[in-house]
Design a protein around this motif. Structure first.
Motif, short mmCIF file in Angstrom:
data_model
loop_
_atom_site.label_atom_id
_atom_site.label_comp_id
_atom_site.label_asym_id
_atom_site.label_seq_id
_atom_site.Cartn_x
_atom_site.Cartn_y
_atom_site.Cartn_z
N ASN A 278 0.70 -1.32 -0.10
CA ASN A 278 0.18 -0.02 0.01
C ASN A 278 0.84 1.47 0.11
O ASN A 278 1.65 1.38 0.73
N SER A 279 0.82 2.11 -1.21
CA SER A 279 1.36 3.15 -1.10
C SER A 279 1.05 4.43 0.16
O SER A 279 1.85 5.09 0.31
N LEU A 280 0.09 4.09 0.83
CA LEU A 280 -0.48 4.95 1.69
C LEU A 280 -1.18 6.14 1.20
O LEU A 280 -1.34 7.16 2.05
N VAL A 281 -1.14 6.30 0.06
CA VAL A 281 -1.87 7.20 -0.73
C VAL A 281 -3.30 7.01 -0.93
O VAL A 281 -3.66 5.92 -1.64
N VAL A 282 -4.25 7.52 -0.14
CA VAL A 282 -5.68 6.99 -0.49
C VAL A 282 -6.08 7.47 -1.84
O VAL A 282 -6.02 8.57 -2.20
N SER A 283 -6.59 6.51 -2.63
CA SER A 283 -7.22 6.63 -3.76
C SER A 283 -8.96 6.67 -3.81
O SER A 283 -9.65 5.41 -3.57
N ASP A 284 -9.41 7.85 -3.61
CA ASP A 284 -10.88 7.89 -3.39
C ASP A 284 -11.55 8.00 -4.85
O ASP A 284 -11.67 9.06 -5.15
#
Length: 538
Positions: A278-284
């Motif tokens: 998980n890049s820990l960039v939230v993809s909404d």
């Protein structure tokens, strides 16, 4: 064929996971959600609906163009414990949650509060006239400010309108308790898993999986779940729902959408391990849809029309033709025919290696970095502005000043070719040399990441960095998975090297450096292909 198989309804966890031994790591979680349901609602659940997340091994952003993809279910999932609610004689019937079809839904995560909602017949005076249409039922889903329960409502919407007339045929009141291990916004399709699980929960509690006159198939559930997820404003191509529903625990899943939905289990090399990070960039996907996901859907659809016109193909004025359909028309496929992988590979290669795609570039422009304006795109389509808006913009909200038609088609065609090559390596191997097969699969994944980053522009700096670090840590291939713009990567790591790989990624990817133990395992973990959605009857 997998799409024609019935939705499995199991009575033991051994059936859910394939064996008693395989179910042991999961038994405590399932038991906990059942106990918590009883604690909160005063009775045991009748069912637990399960839908897994998925990892897409290759084939990004081509499902809505109707090209085949190659995902697999993961062991992370959404569980919904559920039961019909019986009205006790002492209870007041005027309360909202006692209305026909009323839903009380809670979530084990403490940040999500209890929600109560009641579907309304379209004949109800409380529904605004503009919301009344051919469907029998209405549920308010705010796509502008999406809440967690909107996905539950989305699953319910399709069940209501497909299975209840709204007259004498009424749904029962239902209690639900949701828990999930698929991280939201990670690219592992938590939203599709939630919609699939809620769809199954409402079908089960209303007795719709027991109807002898028609047994619901996996293919029908995919179609229903696709329509349901569109209620929250995402124009899904169907890969996420198909992978969640039809996956096989021993294989990846080749999913074809043209000319009809079909799925085939594809065995993976025995030494192949896929590690999700998980890049820990939230993809909404929903809130950014008008600039990202939905914009790409429109770009590929408009590009398909322009390309069809330039190839001399006949397209109806109001037809939303896809790129796969254009390729079929160009090759001479008749309606309902599938040219097969060999002819498809040949046709795609011919189009990519010719100048036929140049029509998609901006007028008089040598490169294609700027894209085309809305005005230019409408002119290229050959449609009037009014018809263009009706066909391509009336059903979706997008936000852009320039449109990258050429880049998008280059990605879609080349990615479709990579899926065919990946599948072929898995099915046939390379001269019986598994190491060589792994190397070739890794090359295809790396090419996919470059195309996603440079042509489809659905990557982000963190995903680009994480895939680079994964290769340096020993992965033979690494790419983003899911819609992109954040979320997860999937890396192909030879068996026996996973622990060393995870250790090196932890040491080099900044957001991981302070993580240990379970916290690290939540963001980077190996996965094997898992079993698709089911209902567990208690």
């Amino acid at each position: 064929m997998i799409a024609n198989e019935p939705i499995p309804v199991y009575t033991t966890l051994a059936e859910v996971f394939g064996s008693a031994e395989a179910s042991l790591p999961y038994a405590a979680r399932w038991n906990d959600v059942a106990k918590e349901f009883e604690k909160r609602f005063g009775r045991k659940p009748s069912y637990i609906a399960r839908a897994p997340g998925r990892v897409n091994l290759i084939g990004e952003h081509i499902d809505y163009a109707l090209f085949g993809v190659l995902p697999a279910a993961v062991d992370r999932d959404i569980l919904i414990a559920c039961a019909p609610r019986t009205l006790l004689p002492s209870e007041h019937r005027t309360e909202a949650h006692h209305e026909p079809g009323a839903v009380v839904v809670e979530n084990l995560h403490p940040k999500y509060t209890r929600q109560i909602f009641v579907p309304a017949s379209k004949k109800s005076a409380s529904i605004p006239e503009e919301e009344v249409h051919a469907e029998a039922w209405f549920l308010d889903i705010n796509t502008k400010e999406l809440r967690w329960e909107s996905y539950v409502k989305a699953g319910y919407y399709g069940v209501l309108n497909q299975h209840f007339t709204g007259a004498e045929d009424l749904p029962v009141p239902v209690d639900l308790l949701v828990t999930g291990s698929v991280p939201a916004g990670s690219g592992l399709s938590s939203s599709a898993a939630m919609v699939v699980a809620s769809t199954l929960a409402f079908l089960a509690t209303n007795g719709k999986l027991d109807k002898k006159e028609h047994i619901l198939t996996k293919g029908e559930l995919v179609q229903l779940s696709m329509r349901n997820e569109k209620r929250v404003g995402v124009n899904s191509g169907g890969m996420d729902q198909a992978a969640s529903i039809m996956s096989d625990p021993s294989s990846a899943l080749q999913i074809n959408f043209y000319p009809t939905l079909a799925a085939l289990a594809v065995p993976l090399p025995t030494r192949a391990v896929f590690v999700i990070a998980n890049s820990l960039v939230v993809s909404d996907k929903v809130s950014s849809a008008k600039r990202c996901y939905n914009l790409r859907v429109v770009e590929t659809l408009v590009a398909a029309r322009i390309l069809a016109n330039s190839l001399g193909l006949t397209i109806g004025e109001k037809e939303k033709v896809t790129l796969r359909e254009v390729v079929g028309l160009y090759q001479g496929e008749t309606e309902g025919q599938d040219m097969g992988p060999v002819a498809l590979e040949k046709t795609l290669s011919e189009l990519l290696n010719s100048d036929k795609l140049d029509i998609l570039k901006a007028f008089g422009q040598q490169g294609c970095d700027l894209g085309v304006t809305m005005e230019a795109m409408i002119k290229m389509s050959g449609l009037s502005k009014a018809i263009f808006d009706e066909v391509y913009l009336s059903w979706v909200e997008i936000e852009a000043t320039h449109f990258q038609l050429y880049k998008r088609v280059k990605h879609v065609f080349s990615e479709a070719l990579r899926v065919l090559s990946f599948q072929n390596v898995c099915l046939q191997g390379l001269a019986g040399d598994e190491a060589e097969s792994l190397t070739r699969l890794g090359e295809l994944m790396n090419e996919s990441q470059e195309s996603c980053s440079q042509l489809f522009e659905c990557s982000c700096p963190e995903l680009d960095e994480l895939t680079r670090l994964a290769r340096e840590a020993g992965a033979v291939g690494s790419r983003l998975t899911g819609a992109g713009w954040g979320g997860c990567t999937v890396s192909l790591v030879p068996e026996g090297q996973v622990d060393a790989f995870v250790r090196k990624v932890k040491e080099t990817y900044g957001p991981y450096k302070s993580l240990e133990g379970q916290a690290l395992n939540e963001v980077i973990f190996a996965t094997k292909p898992g079993r698709g959605a089911c209902v567990y009857k208690l």
